[in-house]
Design a protein around this motif. Structure first.
Motif, PDB file in Angstrom:
ATOM      1  N   LEU A   1       2.626   4.878   0.143  1.00 39.51           N
ATOM      2  CA  LEU A   1       2.847   5.909   0.997  1.00 39.51           C
ATOM      3  C   LEU A   1       2.235   7.249   0.241  1.00 39.51           C
ATOM      4  O   LEU A   1       2.535   7.345  -0.904  1.00 39.51           O
ATOM      5  N   THR A   2       1.527   8.029   0.943  1.00 39.13           N
ATOM      6  CA  THR A   2       1.269   9.557   0.353  1.00 39.13           C
ATOM      7  C   THR A   2       2.600  10.308   0.439  1.00 39.13           C
ATOM      8  O   THR A   2       3.407   9.748   1.103  1.00 39.13           O
TER       9      THR A   2
ATOM     10  N   GLN B   1       2.974  11.315   4.123  1.00 39.70           N
ATOM     11  CA  GLN B   1       3.286  10.053   4.838  1.00 39.70           C
ATOM     12  C   GLN B   1       4.862   9.916   4.631  1.00 39.70           C
ATOM     13  O   GLN B   1       5.752   9.877   5.424  1.00 39.70           O
TER      14      GLN B   1
ATOM     15  N   ASP C   1       0.793  -1.356  -0.064  1.00 43.54           N
ATOM     16  CA  ASP C   1      -0.012  -0.062  -0.031  1.00 43.54           C
ATOM     17  C   ASP C   1       0.920   1.193  -0.034  1.00 43.54           C
ATOM     18  O   ASP C   1       1.481   1.407   1.107  1.00 43.54           O
TER      19      ASP C   1
ATOM     20  N   SER D   1      -6.213   3.887   9.141  1.00 41.47           N
ATOM     21  CA  SER D   1      -7.131   3.180   8.105  1.00 41.47           C
ATOM     22  C   SER D   1      -6.331   1.880   7.479  1.00 41.47           C
ATOM     23  O   SER D   1      -7.173   1.270   7.078  1.00 41.47           O
ATOM     24  N   LYS D   2      -5.025   1.537   7.829  1.00 40.91           N
ATOM     25  CA  LYS D   2      -4.373   0.595   7.188  1.00 40.91           C
ATOM     26  C   LYS D   2      -4.873  -0.927   7.998  1.00 40.91           C
ATOM     27  O   LYS D   2      -4.565  -1.890   7.528  1.00 40.91           O
TER      28      LYS D   2
ATOM     29  N   THR E   1       0.213   4.345  10.505  1.00 40.98           N
ATOM     30  CA  THR E   1      -0.920   3.714  10.213  1.00 40.98           C
ATOM     31  C   THR E   1      -1.775   4.220   9.142  1.00 40.98           C
ATOM     32  O   THR E   1      -3.028   3.726   8.773  1.00 40.98           O
ATOM     33  N   ASP E   2      -1.188   5.559   8.522  1.00 45.08           N
ATOM     34  CA  ASP E   2      -2.253   6.301   7.686  1.00 45.08           C
ATOM     35  C   ASP E   2      -3.602   6.699   8.092  1.00 45.08           C
ATOM     36  O   ASP E   2      -4.565   6.271   7.821  1.00 45.08           O
TER      37      ASP E   2
END
Length: 322
Positions: free
Chosen positions: A116-117, A120, A114, A216-217, A212-213
């Motif tokens: 990262l933004t 992040q 997943d 949401s993860k 953990t964003d």
């Protein structure tokens, strides 16, 4: 049965990365932009690319492939190492490691990556830099203390050390301010909620949100605890092996260490954590085991509060499973 058209194992080093395809076999590419594009052009649609988490080296390739629609998995290096040991492999090269990663993915269900933004990614880079500066500052403070003990034999050395410490103080303050501004931009409310928990400081709350964003993860607290690795590892066998309990080495080490440090304060000021600590110590268990359990409890409290959107309440968190 593997559901992907082809599975590729990738072993990454500083300048190159070796690839082993379940159908195509071995190949090698440059660990740079042109190498990434060349590899992407050779990937059949519906393929899975699996690599080990190797810090800086794997990140760029994983992000590049993810953004180009490729299924990517980043696995724990320890899991692959154990897999290779079970096969009693006698050869260890970049080529053989790529094949081992491919074989591992073919017989195990691996998690999909997943990405990262940008926020992040920047926060994690800032945290790594912050850690480096904090270590340097501690070393500088220790050196200044050493010079004091010596009676300051060199004024030049002493003044240089003091200047260095002041500069590091400025850098640490600037980095902490930048991290705080990045997180506040997206998750100010969640930050406030987490800091309402006795024992959770601003640094830990910030890092929790980033990795953990915003939680949401993870769907359950147990998933988060497994990711962090904040569970005690018991080493007992028969009548002769009685190892000391310790925190598992599998998981996010940075977050694990932060939570363990938080546990010292939490077992004094957090009612639920204090109960956990006293219960375990009263059973004759070690204080370290009790602190690990407190860190685990803190993580579960953080998850519950972040998901519920309600601030810390002793009567509410006390009924959470320990």
């Amino acid at each position: 049965m593997n559901k992907y058209k082809e599975t590729f194992g990738v072993d990454i080093s500083k300048d190159v990365f070796d690839v082993h395809g379940s159908n195509k076999g071995h190949d090698r590419y440059g660990n740079d932009g042109p190498g990434f594009k060349k590899f992407l052009g050779h990937l059949p649609k519906g393929s899975l690319v699996v690599m080990e988490a190797t810090g800086y080296y794997h990140y760029r390739l994983a992000q590049f492939l993810y953004k180009n629609g490729v299924m990517v998995s980043v696995v724990n290096p320890l899991s692959v190492k154990r897999f290779i040991q079970m096969k009693l492999a006698k050869v260890k090269t970049d080529k053989s490691d790529a094949k081992a990663i491919c074989d591992y993915a073919l017989v195990n269900e691996v998690p999909l990556y997943d990405a990262l933004t940008d926020s992040q990614s920047e926060c994690l880079q800032l945290f790594r830099l912050l850690d480096m500066y904090l270590k340097q500052r501690t070393a500088t403070k220790n050196k200044i203390h050493g010079e004091d003990v010596l009676g300051v034999p060199s004024k030049f050395v002493y003044r240089s050390l003091v200047r260095n410490r002041k500069q590091l103080d400025k850098e640490v303050t600037a980095i902490e301010s930048k991290i705080l501004s990045l997180v506040k931009g997206d998750q100010q409310e969640q930050l406030t909620l987490l800091m309402s928990i006795p024992g959770i400081g601003q640094k830990t709350a910030l890092f929790l949100i980033v990795v953990t964003d915003g939680f949401s993860k993870f769907e359950t607290a147990s998933q988060l605890c497994s990711y962090v690795g904040i569970t005690p590892t018991i080493r007992e066998s028969g009548s002769s092996v009685r190892g000391r309990p310790r925190i598992s080495k599998v998981g996010n080490r940075k977050l694990r260490n932060l939570l363990f440090l938080c546990s010292f304060n939490a077992c004094k000021h957090n009612t639920a954590c204090k109960e956990v600590y006293e219960r375990i110590v009263n059973k004759g268990k070690s204080k370290k085991l009790a602190l690990i359990a407190v860190a685990n409890k803190l993580l579960k409290q953080s998850f519950a509060i972040a998901k519920s959107g309600r601030p810390y309440d002793e009567s509410y968190v006390s009924v959470l499973p320990g």
